[in-house]
Scaffold this active site. Structure first.
Site, mmCIF file in Angstrom:
data_model
loop_
_atom_site.group_PDB
_atom_site.id
_atom_site.type_symbol
_atom_site.label_atom_id
_atom_site.label_comp_id
_atom_site.label_asym_id
_atom_site.label_seq_id
_atom_site.Cartn_x
_atom_site.Cartn_y
_atom_site.Cartn_z
ATOM 1 N N GLY A 9 0.826 -1.218 0.000
ATOM 2 C CA GLY A 9 0.000 0.000 0.000
ATOM 3 C C GLY A 9 0.855 1.261 0.000
ATOM 4 C CB SER A 11 0.405 4.298 -4.637
ATOM 5 O OG SER A 11 -0.852 4.289 -3.992
ATOM 6 C CG ASP A 61 -7.120 -6.858 -2.556
ATOM 7 O OD1 ASP A 61 -6.717 -6.950 -1.376
ATOM 8 O OD2 ASP A 61 -8.307 -6.609 -2.847
ATOM 9 C CB VAL A 62 -2.382 -7.057 1.044
ATOM 10 C CG1 VAL A 62 -1.237 -6.229 0.477
ATOM 11 C CG2 VAL A 62 -3.384 -6.188 1.791
ATOM 12 C CE1 TYR A 154 -7.134 1.535 10.453
ATOM 13 C CE2 TYR A 154 -7.191 2.423 12.676
ATOM 14 C CZ TYR A 154 -6.538 2.260 11.475
ATOM 15 O OH TYR A 154 -5.275 2.811 11.283
ATOM 16 C CB ALA A 156 -11.367 -5.404 16.178
ATOM 17 C CE LYS A 158 -4.298 -0.550 11.083
ATOM 18 N NZ LYS A 158 -3.191 -0.847 10.153
HETATM 19 P P1 NAD Z 1 -3.627 5.843 3.153
HETATM 20 O O1 NAD Z 1 -5.064 5.581 2.982
HETATM 21 O O2 NAD Z 1 -3.025 7.045 2.528
HETATM 22 O O3 NAD Z 1 -2.747 4.582 2.695
HETATM 23 C C1 NAD Z 1 -3.186 3.266 2.752
HETATM 24 C C2 NAD Z 1 -2.683 2.569 1.502
HETATM 25 O O4 NAD Z 1 -3.082 1.197 1.531
HETATM 26 C C3 NAD Z 1 -3.297 3.182 0.235
HETATM 27 O O5 NAD Z 1 -2.286 3.379 -0.708
HETATM 28 C C4 NAD Z 1 -4.289 2.113 -0.238
HETATM 29 O O6 NAD Z 1 -4.489 2.100 -1.619
HETATM 30 C C5 NAD Z 1 -3.569 0.859 0.242
HETATM 31 N N1 NAD Z 1 -4.481 -0.279 0.303
HETATM 32 C C6 NAD Z 1 -5.738 -0.319 0.797
HETATM 33 N N2 NAD Z 1 -6.262 -1.530 0.634
HETATM 34 C C7 NAD Z 1 -5.314 -2.300 0.042
HETATM 35 C C8 NAD Z 1 -5.264 -3.642 -0.385
HETATM 36 N N3 NAD Z 1 -6.308 -4.448 -0.237
HETATM 37 N N4 NAD Z 1 -4.113 -4.087 -0.951
HETATM 38 C C9 NAD Z 1 -3.056 -3.276 -1.132
HETATM 39 N N5 NAD Z 1 -3.048 -1.988 -0.749
HETATM 40 C C10 NAD Z 1 -4.164 -1.506 -0.169
HETATM 41 O O7 NAD Z 1 -3.380 5.873 4.726
HETATM 42 P P2 NAD Z 1 -2.070 5.937 5.625
HETATM 43 O O8 NAD Z 1 -2.400 6.848 6.731
HETATM 44 O O9 NAD Z 1 -0.851 6.174 4.819
HETATM 45 O O10 NAD Z 1 -2.079 4.456 6.226
HETATM 46 C C11 NAD Z 1 -0.976 3.565 6.157
HETATM 47 C C12 NAD Z 1 -1.071 2.595 7.327
HETATM 48 O O11 NAD Z 1 -0.904 3.318 8.553
HETATM 49 C C13 NAD Z 1 -2.425 1.898 7.429
HETATM 50 O O12 NAD Z 1 -2.232 0.549 7.833
HETATM 51 C C14 NAD Z 1 -3.133 2.666 8.526
HETATM 52 O O13 NAD Z 1 -4.104 1.903 9.172
HETATM 53 C C15 NAD Z 1 -1.955 3.002 9.428
HETATM 54 N N6 NAD Z 1 -2.187 4.112 10.340
HETATM 55 C C16 NAD Z 1 -2.556 5.340 9.869
HETATM 56 C C17 NAD Z 1 -2.773 6.380 10.768
HETATM 57 C C18 NAD Z 1 -3.183 7.764 10.333
HETATM 58 O O14 NAD Z 1 -3.587 8.575 11.184
HETATM 59 N N7 NAD Z 1 -3.128 8.100 9.058
HETATM 60 C C19 NAD Z 1 -2.620 6.148 12.139
HETATM 61 C C20 NAD Z 1 -2.245 4.892 12.581
HETATM 62 C C21 NAD Z 1 -2.024 3.875 11.670
#
Ligand code: NAD
Length: 245
Positions: A9, A11, A61-62, A154, A156, A158
């Site tokens: 994920g 991009s 898709d993971v 979400y 749960a 995490k």
């Molecule tokens: P984001 O939505 O910008 O990035 C998530 C990425 O995962 C996107 O590029 C999306 O296309 C990709 N993705 C979604 N479903 C997918 C799938 N089935 N297969 C492959 N790729 C997939 O959000 P982010 O904030 O950069 O999140 C990155 C990670 O950090 C996530 O796991 C999120 O839960 C975690 N996180 C984010 C925050 C926050 O506040 N932004 C806080 C804690 C944890």
């Protein structure tokens, strides 16, 4: 030969910042994306133009086993090995409690938890063969104690990622380190729909009085991947600016 890092994920958001940090440190990188092909290819070009490393961009898709298997095989065919896996792909489908559906709950678990398991399983096989590697799973403080009923599915997922991290560290011992990072609020597209008032309230609960930049999470990820973190294993590291509920 350069070390190789796969970031799922990647991009945009934290994943994008992470592949850039790896490239800066001389890693060949794999950008995995599910739907944002244009962004993934633009990022590939940006890295190739700026750093002397090789970049692969792979759609998968993971949560889909066959796609994960094919992705890992393609990486092994290209590079021969994977030194570091960052399970970063994630989704959050926030709704009021009464609007929560089984379908959305399952999809959240499928991507965030089963996806982390699947990619770890297929990459771990090659790491075990080489007796070397490190896995970093992106959890969240929502998986520990910053809980919100709007994101109970979400949260749960995490919490599950933290449990999975500890089991994988045990399963893959002693040659592969597996750790988890629990970020607090990060400024990414995942949070683009938050209301200003809500964000300001949340900022007041953070000692640093602001959300994190994605790069501030990415730097902890590349540290955990490095030999500077050689004795950190089976751990979950909060990166939340000092959040107090
Ligand atoms: P984001 O939505 O910008 O990035 C998530 C990425 O995962 C996107 O590029 C999306 O296309 C990709 N993705 C979604 N479903 C997918 C799938 N089935 N297969 C492959 N790729 C997939 O959000 P982010 O904030 O950069 O999140 C990155 C990670 O950090 C996530 O796991 C999120 O839960 C975690 N996180 C984010 C925050 C926050 O506040 N932004 C806080 C804690 C944890």
């Amino acid at each position: 030969m350069n070390p190789v890092a796969l970031v799922t994920g990647s991009s945009r958001g934290i994943g994008k910042a992470t592949v850039i940090e790896f490239a800066k440190r001389g890693y060949d990188v794999v950008i995995n994306y599910v739907s944002h092909e244009e962004e993934a290819l633009a990022l590939k070009k940006r890295i190739e133009d700026n750093y002397p490393v090789q970049v692969l961009a792979i759609q998968a898709d993971v949560s889909k086993e066959e796609e994960v298997k094919n992705m890992v095989e393609e990486i092994i065919k290209t590079f021969g090995y994977i030194d570091c896996l960052v399970n970063n792909a994630g989704i959050a489908i926030d709704t009021m409690f009464e609007d929560k559906t089984v379908e959305n709950f399952r999809r959240t678990l499928d991507v965030n938890l089963i996806g982390t398991f699947l990619v770890s399983k297929y990459v771990g096989k090659y790491m075990l063969e080489k007796k070397q590697g490190t896995i970093i799973n992106i959890s969240s403080t929502n998986g520990i104690d910053t809980i919100y009923p709007e994101s109970l599915d979400y949260d749960a997922s995490k919490a599950g990622v933290i449990s999975l991290t500890k089991n994988l560290a045990l399963q893959y011992a002693p040659n592969i380190r597996v750790n988890s990072i629990a970020p607090g609020w990060v400024l990414t597209e995942m949070n683009q729909d938050l209301e200003k008032e809500f964000m300001e309230k949340e900022e007041q609960k953070i000692l640093l009085e602001r959300f994190a930049e994605p790069e501030e999470i990415a730097k902890v990820i590349v540290f955990l991947a490095s030999s500077d973190a050689s004795y950190i294993n089976g751990e979950v590291i909060r990166v939340d600016g000092g959040f107090h509920a």
